[in-house]
Design an enzyme around this catalytic site. Structure first.
Site, PDB file in Angstrom:
ATOM      1  N   ASP A   1       0.841  -1.200   0.000  1.00 20.13           N
ATOM      2  CA  ASP A   1       0.000   0.000   0.000  1.00 20.13           C
ATOM      3  C   ASP A   1       0.878   1.252   0.000  1.00 20.13           C
ATOM      4  OD1 ASP A   1      -2.147  -1.689   0.213  1.00 20.13           O
ATOM      5  OD2 ASP A   1      -2.340  -1.448   2.383  1.00 20.13           O
TER       6      ASP A   1
HETATM    7  N1  URA Z   1      -1.277  -5.918   3.860  1.00 26.90           N
HETATM    8  C1  URA Z   1      -1.747  -4.653   3.874  1.00 26.90           C
HETATM    9  O1  URA Z   1      -2.766  -4.369   4.485  1.00 26.90           O
HETATM   10  N2  URA Z   1      -1.071  -3.712   3.208  1.00 26.90           N
HETATM   11  C2  URA Z   1       0.092  -3.961   2.539  1.00 26.90           C
HETATM   12  O2  URA Z   1       0.686  -3.047   1.966  1.00 26.90           O
HETATM   13  C3  URA Z   1       0.568  -5.282   2.539  1.00 26.90           C
HETATM   14  C4  URA Z   1      -0.144  -6.251   3.201  1.00 26.90           C
END
Ligand code: URA
Length: 240
Positions: free
Chosen positions: A107
């Site tokens: 993310d």
């Molecule tokens: N899980 C999440 O919630 N975000 C990420 O970036 C990776 C795994």
């Protein structure tokens, strides 16, 4: 069997310019193949076997590249975006010719280990759901994380869309108003870690991926920094 390619294509793949630019480049510079001066870019060479020198310096040909990046917050896991800075934008121009892409997504506000490569086959191997490549995250969680959460994750929790997660393992580093944990998951659903904690009534305040397969994030890499994988690390990743 020898894999030959046009010399100008090899040089272009190495970042010496477009095929057209290579023509001029070869006029201005001395290019030797196996000790023989070459002026014509259309000659075929085996870039793995033939010794190609530019102005007396041997070039090391490769067509695949593997980078380990410590992704910072604020950039997206994509190759290109017209508006937002991407992880590939952080990489030096000398790598542009390889057309790198990130293996999977973190993310925008997640930090940590991200592999950038142009090896589609390896990327597929690492991401294919059937392969169950483990990914470990360090997180700070708002709320007291308990062994009950660990048990729930071990069994599988139901996400907001009804999906039941596969067993994952939770290590509690600190259980307090803000807890610290490491979570290893074997799949990669959208926002998975955040949604798993939501499923047990808690909120992820900070998230960082620290390993993928047996490959660990190099602690020497600052946020936004990257380096090529060593041969050993590549083997770790390939063999998992
Ligand atoms: N899980 C999440 O919630 N975000 C990420 O970036 C990776 C795994």
């Amino acid at each position: 069997m020898a894999k030959t390619q046009r010399l100008d294509k090899v040089l272009s793949n190495m970042g010496y310019g477009t095929r057209r630019e290579i023509k001029l480049f070869m006029k201005k510079n001395s290019v030797d193949v196996n000790g023989v001066h070459v002026k014509d870019g259309s000659v075929h060479v085996d870039p793995q076997e033939d010794v190609i020198k530019i102005n007396g310096e041997k070039i090391h040909y490769r067509d695949v590249v593997y980078l380990m990046m410590n992704k910072p917050q604020g950039v997206i896991s994509a190759s290109f975006d017209p508006k937002v800075e991407t992880v590939v934008d952080l990489v030096d121009e000398t790598y542009r010719v390889f057309e790198l892409f990130p293996v999977g997504r973190l993310d925008k506000d997640t930090e940590g280990l991200l592999i950038l490569t142009n090896d589609g086959k390896l990327a597929h191997e690492l991401l294919a759901p059937k392969k169950h490549v483990p990914k470990t995250y360090y997180a700070r969680i708002e709320g007291r994380v308990t062994d009950d959460d660990g048990d729930a994750f071990q069994k599988g929790v139901t996400l907001d869309d009804g999906y039941v997660t596969q067993p994952s393992s939770l290590k509690i580093l600190k259980s307090d108003e803000v807890s610290e944990i490491e979570l290893t998951i074997y799949e990669g659903k959208f926002h998975q870690v955040k949604r798993m904690f939501e499923a047990v009534g808690k909120k992820v305040a900070y998230l960082k991926r620290i390993s993928m397969g047996n490959l660990k994030l190099d602690p020497q890499l600052g946020l936004g920094e990257y380096r090529e994988l060593t041969e050993g690390e590549l083997q770790i990743l390939v063999n998992r």
